[in-house]
Enzyme design. Structure first.
Site, PDB file in Angstrom:
ATOM      1  N   PRO A 159      -1.418  -3.586   0.236  1.00  0.00           N
ATOM      2  CA  PRO A 159      -1.154  -3.208   1.455  1.00  0.00           C
ATOM      3  C   PRO A 159      -2.124  -2.365   2.274  1.00  0.00           C
ATOM      4  CG  PRO A 159       0.173  -2.086   0.322  1.00  0.00           C
ATOM      5  CD  PRO A 159      -0.636  -2.781  -0.638  1.00  0.00           C
ATOM      6  N   CYS A 160      -3.222  -2.880   2.503  1.00  0.00           N
ATOM      7  CA  CYS A 160      -4.281  -2.068   3.039  1.00  0.00           C
ATOM      8  C   CYS A 160      -3.799  -1.646   4.693  1.00  0.00           C
ATOM      9  CB  CYS A 160      -5.588  -2.509   2.902  1.00  0.00           C
ATOM     10  SG  CYS A 160      -5.839  -4.205   3.600  1.00  0.00           S
ATOM     11  N   HIS A 161      -2.978  -2.658   5.025  1.00  0.00           N
ATOM     12  CA  HIS A 161      -2.521  -2.074   6.634  1.00  0.00           C
ATOM     13  C   HIS A 161      -1.731  -1.039   6.723  1.00  0.00           C
ATOM     14  CE1 HIS A 161       0.650  -4.488   4.651  1.00  0.00           C
ATOM     15  NE2 HIS A 161       1.421  -3.809   5.481  1.00  0.00           N
TER      16      HIS A 161
END
Length: 257
Positions: A159-161
């Site tokens: 989940p780089c967001h």
DNA sequence: ATTCCGGCAGAGC
DNA sequence: TGCTCTGCCGGAA
């Protein structure tokens, strides 16, 4: 001579004898499927080791472009799968993707460390790039963390967001900053509140009952009742006021200073 | 608000 | 190998 009660030569032979469980084609090819998720449909490619490439359907022009991007990154053939890896669909529906195996073998150690650390950020929470850098033991490689996340082959699963700028603002994102913000809102991050706090120079929240300071999206921070909530511009300022960093979101190292 | 650099991993030459 | 350039940043000016 034995090591831990095992003959090292026999042990080595045993490893050599471990036959690959699947045929050659299965080891060379990756399979792909289209699956629903909490963020809309995704194209997902996977090897026997786990998922190795993900693209939201909304973010690519179609199957062909997905396949083309996959090949640019992975350099191996892709074929349609009969079904997704077991558990994937359920994990995506609940947005609880920690348990999904990902195949990041083609990345560098640094990139893997960054992505694994990003994976530890719970849904609905965010951490700054500088936090990831510190967690992997390279506190000044903040920009490199950004570069590694920019090359994240498996968005959503990693989940780089959830990695934001220091002020809590969603940074740049592979599919555009707006897309990243959409993902955060979809998992109930109060982007507007974080923005509001930042406007008044508040980047950390503490409770005057516990004297613990958190990142604003930490689940512990979310539970501070309004009368006890106190905002801080820095962890240092919080420390001077007698607060210590939260052990869950770790806005700073525990020690003194 | 804008702009300017420091830090540093990876890619390309 | 050893540059040089670039980049989902951060903090200071």
């Amino acid at each position: 001579m034995t090591v831990n009660g095992r003959d090292p030569v026999l042990a080595a032979l045993g490893e050599l004898a471990e036959a690959p469980p699947r045929g050659l084609a299965d080891r060379v090819f990756s399979d792909w499927v289209r699956v629903p998720s909490a963020f809309g449909d995704l194209y997902v490619a996977f090897s026997g080791q786990g998922v190795n490439f993900v693209r939201p359907v909304d973010a690519v022009r179609g199957e062909e472009e997905f396949a083309a991007e996959f090949h640019r990154e992975l350099r191996r053939p892709l074929r349609a799968a009969q079904q997704p890896p077991s558990g994937l669909v359920t994990a995506l529906r609940r947005n609880r993707t920690r348990s999904v195996r990902v195949d990041l073998r083609h990345l560098t150690d640094f990139e893997r460390a960054v992505l694994e650390t990003a994976r530890t950020i719970p849904a609905g929470q965010t951490r700054p790039y500088s936090w990831v850098a510190r967690e992997i033991g390279s506190p000044r490689a903040v920009r490199s963390v950004g570069s590694a996340l920019a090359r994240n082959p498996v968005p959503v699963l990693v989940p780089c967001h959830r990695v934001t700028r220091a002020d809590g603002e969603p940074g740049e994102y592979v599919f555009g900053a707006e897309f990243g913000e959409r993902l955060l809102r979809a998992e109930d991050v109060d982007v507007d509140e974080v923005r509001e706090l930042a406007r008044s120079d508040v980047f950390y929240l503490g409770s005057d009952t516990t004297n613990i300071v958190c990142f604003p999206t930490c689940h512990n921070a979310r539970r501070i009742s309004a009368p006890h909530r106190r905002g801080f511009r820095s962890v240092d300022a919080a420390r001077k006021a007698g607060y210590r960093p939260c052990k869950h979101c770790r806005p700073a190292l525990a020690g003194t200073a």
